[in-house]
Design a protein around this motif. Sequence first.
Motif, mmCIF file in Angstrom:
data_model
loop_
_atom_site.group_PDB
_atom_site.id
_atom_site.type_symbol
_atom_site.label_atom_id
_atom_site.label_comp_id
_atom_site.label_asym_id
_atom_site.label_seq_id
_atom_site.Cartn_x
_atom_site.Cartn_y
_atom_site.Cartn_z
ATOM 1 N N ALA A 1 -18.819 -1.394 -10.498
ATOM 2 C CA ALA A 1 -19.589 -1.113 -11.709
ATOM 3 C C ALA A 1 -18.764 -0.405 -12.770
ATOM 4 O O ALA A 1 -18.903 -0.677 -13.961
ATOM 5 N N CYS A 2 -17.885 0.496 -12.361
ATOM 6 C CA CYS A 2 -17.110 1.291 -13.339
ATOM 7 C C CYS A 2 -15.667 0.814 -13.461
ATOM 8 O O CYS A 2 -14.815 1.546 -13.974
ATOM 9 N N ARG A 3 -15.413 -0.397 -12.981
ATOM 10 C CA ARG A 3 -14.090 -1.013 -13.093
ATOM 11 C C ARG A 3 -12.999 -0.083 -12.568
ATOM 12 O O ARG A 3 -12.129 0.365 -13.314
ATOM 13 N N PRO A 4 -13.018 0.219 -11.267
ATOM 14 C CA PRO A 4 -12.050 1.174 -10.708
ATOM 15 C C PRO A 4 -10.638 0.605 -10.679
ATOM 16 O O PRO A 4 -10.435 -0.606 -10.642
ATOM 17 N N LYS A 5 -9.674 1.503 -10.653
ATOM 18 C CA LYS A 5 -8.270 1.102 -10.527
ATOM 19 C C LYS A 5 -7.943 0.747 -9.082
ATOM 20 O O LYS A 5 -7.074 -0.075 -8.815
ATOM 21 N N LEU A 6 -8.655 1.399 -8.142
ATOM 22 C CA LEU A 6 -8.401 1.187 -6.710
ATOM 23 C C LEU A 6 -9.725 0.992 -5.989
ATOM 24 O O LEU A 6 -10.662 1.768 -6.166
ATOM 25 N N LEU A 7 -9.792 -0.050 -5.163
ATOM 26 C CA LEU A 7 -10.957 -0.313 -4.326
ATOM 27 C C LEU A 7 -10.544 -0.107 -2.872
ATOM 28 O O LEU A 7 -9.592 -0.731 -2.395
ATOM 29 N N ILE A 8 -11.250 0.786 -2.168
ATOM 30 C CA ILE A 8 -11.014 0.995 -0.734
ATOM 31 C C ILE A 8 -12.137 0.300 0.018
ATOM 32 O O ILE A 8 -13.318 0.638 -0.164
ATOM 33 N N ALA A 9 -11.787 -0.668 0.844
ATOM 34 C CA ALA A 9 -12.776 -1.434 1.610
ATOM 35 C C ALA A 9 -12.586 -1.110 3.087
ATOM 36 O O ALA A 9 -11.596 -1.525 3.705
ATOM 37 N N ASP A 10 -13.524 -0.336 3.659
ATOM 38 C CA ASP A 10 -13.404 0.124 5.042
ATOM 39 C C ASP A 10 -14.215 -0.781 5.966
ATOM 40 O O ASP A 10 -15.429 -0.655 6.080
ATOM 41 N N ARG B 1 -11.228 -11.144 -3.308
ATOM 42 C CA ARG B 1 -9.972 -11.660 -3.853
ATOM 43 C C ARG B 1 -10.155 -12.166 -5.283
ATOM 44 O O ARG B 1 -9.333 -11.903 -6.161
ATOM 45 N N MET B 2 -11.268 -12.840 -5.553
ATOM 46 C CA MET B 2 -11.531 -13.365 -6.894
ATOM 47 C C MET B 2 -11.724 -12.225 -7.896
ATOM 48 O O MET B 2 -11.151 -12.236 -8.996
ATOM 49 N N LEU B 3 -12.511 -11.208 -7.510
ATOM 50 C CA LEU B 3 -12.767 -10.090 -8.407
ATOM 51 C C LEU B 3 -11.502 -9.266 -8.638
ATOM 52 O O LEU B 3 -11.292 -8.724 -9.729
ATOM 53 N N GLN B 4 -10.657 -9.183 -7.627
ATOM 54 C CA GLN B 4 -9.397 -8.469 -7.794
ATOM 55 C C GLN B 4 -8.519 -9.150 -8.841
ATOM 56 O O GLN B 4 -7.912 -8.500 -9.690
ATOM 57 N N GLU B 5 -8.466 -10.477 -8.778
ATOM 58 C CA GLU B 5 -7.663 -11.216 -9.751
ATOM 59 C C GLU B 5 -8.217 -11.054 -11.159
ATOM 60 O O GLU B 5 -7.466 -10.918 -12.125
ATOM 61 N N GLU B 6 -9.551 -11.043 -11.286
ATOM 62 C CA GLU B 6 -10.165 -10.921 -12.612
ATOM 63 C C GLU B 6 -10.004 -9.518 -13.186
ATOM 64 O O GLU B 6 -9.739 -9.360 -14.383
ATOM 65 N N GLU B 7 -10.136 -8.497 -12.342
ATOM 66 C CA GLU B 7 -10.104 -7.111 -12.817
ATOM 67 C C GLU B 7 -8.700 -6.509 -12.796
ATOM 68 O O GLU B 7 -8.450 -5.485 -13.432
#
Length: 629
Positions: free
Chosen positions: A190-199, A218-224
């Motif tokens: 939602a806040c367009r983070p610089k780092l996403l931690i997926a546990d 993977r798709m959202l990582q490429e877009e953001e």
Amino acid sequence: MCSVVREIWMSVHLEAPIAAESPVLAVRELRTSFLSGGEWRSVVKGISFDVNPRETVALVGESGSGKSVTALSIMRLIEQGQGRLSGQVELEGRDLLALPDKSMQQVRGRDVAMIFQEPMTSLNPVLKIGFQIGEALVRHRGMSRAAAEAEALRLLERVRIPSAKERLADFPHRLSGGMRQRVMIAMALACRPKLLIADEPTTALDVTIQAQILELIRMLQEEEGMSVLFITHDMGVVAEIADKVVVMFRGDVVETGPTEKIFSAASHPYTRALMAAVPRLGAMSGKPSPLRFPIVDPESGKSSTAVPLPDTVAHDKPPVLQVSNLTTRFDIRRGLLQKVIGRVHAVENVSFDLRAGETLSLVGESGCGKSTTGRSIVRLVDPVSGSIKMDGAEIVRLEGKELRQRRRAMQMIFQDPMASLNPRMRVGESVAEPLLVNNICTARQAVEKVADALKRVGLQPEMARRFPHEFSGGQRQRICIARSLVLDPQLIVADESVSALDVSIKAQIINLMLDLQESLGLSYLFISHDMAIVERVSHRVAVMYLGEIVEVGPRDAVFGNPQHPYTKRLISAVPVPDPTQRRMRLGLSDEEIKSPIRPPDFQPPQRHYAEISPGHVVQDWQHWPSAAA
């Protein structure tokens, strides 16, 4: 003159090294300790690694290795007073461990976001989905409530939730596991983070839903253009999504490197042990019987041989279990008079048989009826109609003492061993309970039988004096297997019995079950959604969709020549533990399994089946278009 200057400028800049991008996350000598028994015990022991811009780093290892504690330490979610942090955790050069609490609250959700393993424990059950997503937007981006709701709708659509507008007003319990995980991803982004931690975001999900979530991340990582720290013990998932791998063992980082190098030339014995325990779809091609896993010692790197199971199937004897036209439905009632307004068609007209020494696997996604089939067979739920014969004796209509006597030959192993064992009873008492309830022996004789059962599953007899919480997950599952063996059953229904275990523990439990099948001639009804494990352990496979078996046959035939579109969909969604093939899987459906709820007057249509090869039967999906989705 200009040309001379241009040549000098180009020569200087071409020869000069290109400055590398600074890491988004730099972890240096991170140590995390917890207060236990009056002294501090280190769980994370001075680890260091980087996550670069737009990079996915997989933090891998088994339960207890320190992966999740590392993530919680990065987010500063370790409870003060009970945990102690030291070292540096720099987010774009800013040390998170040195920030005041108020500043760190602004970082969480805005600059760093986290997706947890179990979304139901992360979502507030009394708040609507739209409100929960909007909460982060109001707090971190200063939006009005109306603007936050509009943005929440856009986010739900972006994570491919069907009918997103209606879902905004839903509570979490109204959504499936895959949908809830998509909501968590929408909230994290939602806040367009610089780092996403997926546990461990896909551990509890079905194989097709897991594939959709991985593709979505993977798709959202490429877009953001964000960076991802992905925590998992599934090496197939690692191969699918990671650029770099960091391997943890007992709180230390033992190996780091590019994903391709880790998979092709792992150097540390523990990494090699993880790789050896990964089931690979297609590895059983041409092998007529189930195959044990090779077990690698994580300390020395020495490996056992993958020994095939000898032919244990009693082809010349009648089936141990015969299921014919089994139907189990659950009424949905509403109103003061509890009027039936619909029925869940959980199991619909299911038929199969199972011989002594044979493993038949039931596969499919959550909601397809696998577990209800198993529970119906052991009469934990009562079927509406159909026949269940054990050694030729009908058990559908049995009650009381007669049912208990017949049930002794059928035992069940459940997915969560901690939920299956009484936390207030010592494990010896739990294992002995079936013997005493059925008046098979005296309490003194039961002690001897319990000791023998524990030794069979690789545990020490003196462990009978311990409580369940004193064991690891793998040991608890061994205890449940021991409890199922004390009555000398012919049939064991294993309902997702290894799906929650770490990869090497899973390999050990599978090997144990195969050893017991060889020595005792056990029959297994193996219920699972893990297609790679199913291929490893099965003699035959039955694929279930919306309560019906749509394809059944010998393991080689179902995996080597799948016919039904749903079977093909399941197989194509299995993550391949080979990073060179990660871009080969395309065109996965975003649909989840359809609802089995039908009106009270619904009559299932007559199904038609065709035999493709000896014993390989497939349902005619042309008359059931929804199954081909």
